[in-house]
Motif scaffolding. Structure first.
Motif, PDB file in Angstrom:
ATOM      1  N   UNK A 291       1.080  -1.306   0.114  1.00 22.41           N
ATOM      2  CA  UNK A 291       0.209  -0.247   0.228  1.00 22.41           C
ATOM      3  C   UNK A 291       0.910   1.208  -0.008  1.00 22.41           C
ATOM      4  N   UNK A 292       2.050   1.408   0.819  1.00 27.22           N
ATOM      5  CA  UNK A 292       2.416   1.774   1.100  1.00 27.22           C
ATOM      6  C   UNK A 292       3.784   2.849  -0.455  1.00 27.22           C
ATOM      7  N   UNK A 293       4.039   1.364  -0.657  1.00 29.46           N
ATOM      8  CA  UNK A 293       4.506   1.662  -2.619  1.00 29.46           C
ATOM      9  C   UNK A 293       3.732   2.050  -3.203  1.00 29.46           C
ATOM     10  N   UNK A 294       2.341   1.440  -3.610  1.00 31.64           N
ATOM     11  CA  UNK A 294       1.660   2.054  -3.939  1.00 31.64           C
ATOM     12  C   UNK A 294       1.320   3.570  -4.483  1.00 31.64           C
ATOM     13  N   UNK A 295       1.011   4.242  -2.839  1.00 26.19           N
ATOM     14  CA  UNK A 295       0.875   5.248  -3.143  1.00 26.19           C
ATOM     15  C   UNK A 295       1.782   7.105  -2.781  1.00 26.19           C
ATOM     16  N   UNK A 296       2.504   6.120  -2.134  1.00 28.07           N
ATOM     17  CA  UNK A 296       3.739   7.477  -1.663  1.00 28.07           C
ATOM     18  C   UNK A 296       3.882   8.059  -2.912  1.00 28.07           C
ATOM     19  N   UNK A 297       4.536   8.166  -3.705  1.00 27.70           N
ATOM     20  CA  UNK A 297       4.520   9.179  -4.364  1.00 27.70           C
ATOM     21  C   UNK A 297       3.237  10.184  -5.062  1.00 27.70           C
ATOM     22  N   UNK A 298       2.004   8.917  -4.899  1.00 26.29           N
ATOM     23  CA  UNK A 298       0.989  10.626  -4.953  1.00 26.29           C
ATOM     24  C   UNK A 298       0.926  11.469  -3.998  1.00 26.29           C
ATOM     25  N   UNK A 299       1.427  10.710  -2.345  1.00 23.54           N
ATOM     26  CA  UNK A 299       0.953  11.479  -1.205  1.00 23.54           C
ATOM     27  C   UNK A 299       2.694  12.519  -1.249  1.00 23.54           C
ATOM     28  N   UNK A 300       3.784  11.905  -1.923  1.00 20.29           N
ATOM     29  CA  UNK A 300       4.757  13.060  -2.155  1.00 20.29           C
ATOM     30  C   UNK A 300       4.363  14.079  -3.042  1.00 20.29           C
ATOM     31  N   UNK A 301       3.777  14.018  -4.032  1.00 25.05           N
ATOM     32  CA  UNK A 301       3.081  14.941  -5.048  1.00 25.05           C
ATOM     33  C   UNK A 301       2.289  16.272  -4.021  1.00 25.05           C
ATOM     34  N   UNK A 302       1.604  16.058  -3.405  1.00 24.25           N
ATOM     35  CA  UNK A 302       0.660  16.565  -2.151  1.00 24.25           C
ATOM     36  C   UNK A 302       1.858  17.026  -1.514  1.00 24.25           C
ATOM     37  N   UNK A 303       2.245  16.350  -0.495  1.00 22.45           N
ATOM     38  CA  UNK A 303       2.861  17.389   1.008  1.00 22.45           C
ATOM     39  C   UNK A 303       4.137  17.643   0.068  1.00 22.45           C
ATOM     40  N   UNK A 304       5.407  17.425  -0.563  1.00 22.32           N
ATOM     41  CA  UNK A 304       5.888  18.130  -1.074  1.00 22.32           C
ATOM     42  C   UNK A 304       6.177  19.330  -1.893  1.00 22.32           C
ATOM     43  N   UNK A 305       4.148  19.795  -2.628  1.00 18.78           N
ATOM     44  CA  UNK A 305       3.767  20.210  -3.207  1.00 18.78           C
ATOM     45  C   UNK A 305       3.312  21.689  -2.599  1.00 18.78           C
ATOM     46  N   UNK A 306       3.074  21.495  -1.266  1.00 12.85           N
ATOM     47  CA  UNK A 306       2.432  21.654  -0.039  1.00 12.85           C
ATOM     48  C   UNK A 306       3.486  22.757   0.859  1.00 12.85           C
ATOM     49  N   UNK A 307       4.688  21.679   1.046  1.00 13.79           N
ATOM     50  CA  UNK A 307       5.095  22.482   2.003  1.00 13.79           C
ATOM     51  C   UNK A 307       7.113  22.298   1.344  1.00 13.79           C
ATOM     52  N   UNK A 308       7.212  21.670   0.506  1.00  9.57           N
ATOM     53  CA  UNK A 308       8.932  22.137  -0.294  1.00  9.57           C
ATOM     54  C   UNK A 308       9.553  20.525   0.167  1.00  9.57           C
ATOM     55  N   UNK A 309       9.832  20.938  -0.524  1.00  7.93           N
ATOM     56  CA  UNK A 309      11.069  18.966  -0.523  1.00  7.93           C
ATOM     57  C   UNK A 309      12.001  19.057   0.109  1.00  7.93           C
TER      58      UNK A 309
ATOM     59  N   UNK B 257       7.658  24.991  -7.034  1.00  7.55           N
ATOM     60  CA  UNK B 257       8.308  24.794  -5.748  1.00  7.55           C
ATOM     61  C   UNK B 257       7.203  26.144  -4.815  1.00  7.55           C
ATOM     62  N   UNK B 258       8.644  27.286  -5.391  1.00  5.28           N
ATOM     63  CA  UNK B 258       8.150  28.454  -4.958  1.00  5.28           C
ATOM     64  C   UNK B 258       7.231  29.468  -4.858  1.00  5.28           C
ATOM     65  N   UNK B 259       6.504  29.384  -6.354  1.00  2.29           N
ATOM     66  CA  UNK B 259       5.060  29.364  -6.482  1.00  2.29           C
ATOM     67  C   UNK B 259       3.731  29.100  -5.419  1.00  2.29           C
ATOM     68  N   UNK B 260       3.754  28.143  -5.123  1.00  2.80           N
ATOM     69  CA  UNK B 260       3.055  27.420  -4.611  1.00  2.80           C
ATOM     70  C   UNK B 260       2.994  27.810  -3.949  1.00  2.80           C
ATOM     71  N   UNK B 261       4.436  27.831  -2.547  1.00  5.23           N
ATOM     72  CA  UNK B 261       4.545  28.327  -1.565  1.00  5.23           C
ATOM     73  C   UNK B 261       3.952  29.588  -0.718  1.00  5.23           C
ATOM     74  N   UNK B 262       4.045  30.600  -1.715  1.00  4.61           N
ATOM     75  CA  UNK B 262       3.914  31.834  -1.693  1.00  4.61           C
ATOM     76  C   UNK B 262       2.082  31.505  -2.013  1.00  4.61           C
ATOM     77  N   UNK B 263       1.359  30.510  -1.572  1.00  4.23           N
ATOM     78  CA  UNK B 263       0.003  30.995  -1.846  1.00  4.23           C
ATOM     79  C   UNK B 263      -0.721  31.030  -1.088  1.00  4.23           C
ATOM     80  N   UNK B 264      -1.995  31.454  -0.723  1.00  8.45           N
ATOM     81  CA  UNK B 264      -2.530  30.408   0.343  1.00  8.45           C
ATOM     82  C   UNK B 264      -2.395  29.549   0.390  1.00  8.45           C
ATOM     83  N   UNK B 265      -2.673  28.705   1.921  1.00 10.32           N
ATOM     84  CA  UNK B 265      -2.853  27.321   2.233  1.00 10.32           C
ATOM     85  C   UNK B 265      -3.950  26.827   1.569  1.00 10.32           C
ATOM     86  N   UNK B 266      -5.696  27.604   1.295  1.00 12.71           N
ATOM     87  CA  UNK B 266      -6.523  27.151   1.049  1.00 12.71           C
ATOM     88  C   UNK B 266      -6.474  27.387  -0.979  1.00 12.71           C
TER      89      UNK B 266
END
Lengths: 186, 117
Positions: free
Chosen positions: A29-47, A130-139
Motif C-alpha cells: 500500500x505504501x509503495x503504491x501510494x507514496x508518490x501520490x502523497x509525495x506530490x501533495x505533501x512536497x508540493x504544499x510544504x516544499x521538498x 515549488x516557490x510559487x506554490x509556497x507563496x500561495x495561501x494554504x487553501x
C-alpha cells in the motif's frame, strides 16, 4: 520490500491482509501510494525533511485508521485526505514558528534563471513551481497542488478536500490569479 | 522554464477546457516530479511494526504476570484450606484459641507458671 505476490493485488485485499498483521501487504500500500502523497505533501510544504516526516505520518495514521475505512471512497482518496489534513497542520505549525511578510518571502525566494544545462533547467523549473506554490495561501495551495501536480479534475479535487465543487472552482480561479501575480514578481 | 512560461501553462489550463492532467503532464515533462527517499517504505514499516512489537511484548508481560498471580493465589488458598483442616483434626475445633495454637489446658499451665505452682 513488499513481496512480489502483492504487486497486482486489489486494494481491498491488501487492506484486509494489513488488518490481519501482514506487514508486506501494508508495504505494498505504501509503495503504491507514496508518490501520490509525495506530490501533495512536497508540493504544499516544499521538498524538505519536514515533508518526509509528514509523509511517514500519513501512512502511520492510515495504518491505525484502517479499521475505520469502510470503503465508501477509494483508498487513494482516503489517503489523500489524511495527507492534506496533516500537511495543513504542518503548515500551521510552520506559520506559528515564525512568519515574514508576503513581499519579504518573494524577495527571499526569487529564482535565478540559468539557461543551458538541461538538468539545471529542470531543477530550476521545479524550484520555480515549488516557490510559487509556497507563496500561495494554504487553501489556494491545496487546490492548485491537486490540479497542477496530481492532475485531478474539479470533482476529484472536491472529494479529496471535502469541499463543494463550486468552492473548488472559485478557489481555483483565485489561486490562478494569485499565482500569476506571484510569478510576475519572481 | 521562466516564470512567464509557467504563467502561460496555468492560464491555459484550470477550468478552461484543457484536460485536468494537462498542467501535470506539462510540468512532468519539465522535470517537476516528487518522490520520497529510497528508504521511505522501510522507515514507515519499521515505525509501525517496531512499535507493535514493543506493545506486544508489554501485553505478553502483563499476561504472564496475570498467570503468575493466579498460580500464587490458588496455591495460597489451597495452603490455607489444608492448614484449617489440619487444625480442625488436631484441636477438634476452629476457635480463635485453636487457630493461634493456645489450648484450654495450656491456659492453666501458663497461669501456674506465672503464679509459681
Amino acid at each position: 520490500m513488499a513481496a512480489a505476490r502483492y504487486k497486482e493485488t486489489d486494494d481491498a485485499v491488501l487492506i484486509n491482509a494489513s488488518l490481519e498483521g501482514d506487514s508486506q501487504a501494508f508495504s505494498e500500500i505504501v509503495n503504491r501510494y507514496k508518490n501520490m502523497v509525495a506530490r501533495t505533501v512536497k508540493g504544499m510544504i516544499g521538498d524538505n525533511m519536514a515533508a518526509e516526516d509528514v509523509g511517514q505520518e500519513v501512512f502511520i495514521k492510515l495504518y491505525y485508521s484502517l479499521k475505520q475505512f469502510r470503503g465508501d471512497s477509494k483508498l487513494s482518496t482516503y489517503i489523500h485526505r489524511i495527507a492534506v489534513n496533516l500537511t495543513l497542520n504542518e503548515i500551521k505549525k510552520i506559520k506559528r514558528a515564525g512568519t515574514t511578510s508576503h513581499d519579504d518571502n518573494i524577495d527571499s525566494l526569487r529564482v535565478t534563471h540559468v539557461s543551458g544545462d538541461d538538468q539545471v533547467e529542470r531543477n530550476e523549473t521545479k524550484e520555480l513551481v515549488e516557490k510559487a506554490l509556497q507563496l500561495l495561501e494554504p487553501k489556494y495551495r491545496s487546490v492548485m497542488v491537486m490540479r497542477m501536480l496530481q492532475g485531478y479534475d474539479t470533482r476529484e479535487t472536491a472529494d479529496t478536500l471535502g469541499l463543494p465543487v463550486g468552492t473548488v472552482l472559485s478557489r481555483l480561479s483565485r489561486a490562478q490569479e494569485q499565482m500569476r501575480n506571484i510569478l510576475k514578481k519572481l | 522554464m521562466k516564470p512567464e512560461d509557467l504563467i502561460n501553462i496555468i492560464d491555459e489550463a484550470p477550468g478552461l477546457g484543457k484536460s485536468p492532467g494537462y498542467i501535470r503532464e506539462k510540468l512532468r515533462s519539465e522535470g517537476v516530479e516528487y518522490s520520497f527517499g529510497s528508504e521511505f517504505t522501510s522507515k514507515v514499516i519499521r515505525r509501525i511494526y517496531g512499535g507493535a512489537i514493543i506493545v506486544n511484548r508489554q501485553m505478553e508481560l502483563v499476561r504472564s504476570l496475570n498467570s503468575v498471580f493466579y498460580r500464587v493465589a490458588f496455591a495460597g488458598v489451597a495452603a490455607i484450606i489444608l492448614l484449617l483442616i489440619s487444625i480442625f483434626v488436631m484441636e477438634g475445633s476452629l476457635t480463635f484459641n485453636s487457630l493461634v495454637g493456645i489450648s484450654e489446658s495450656y491456659d492453666e499451665t501458663l497461669i501456674g507458671l506465672l503464679t509459681d505452682h
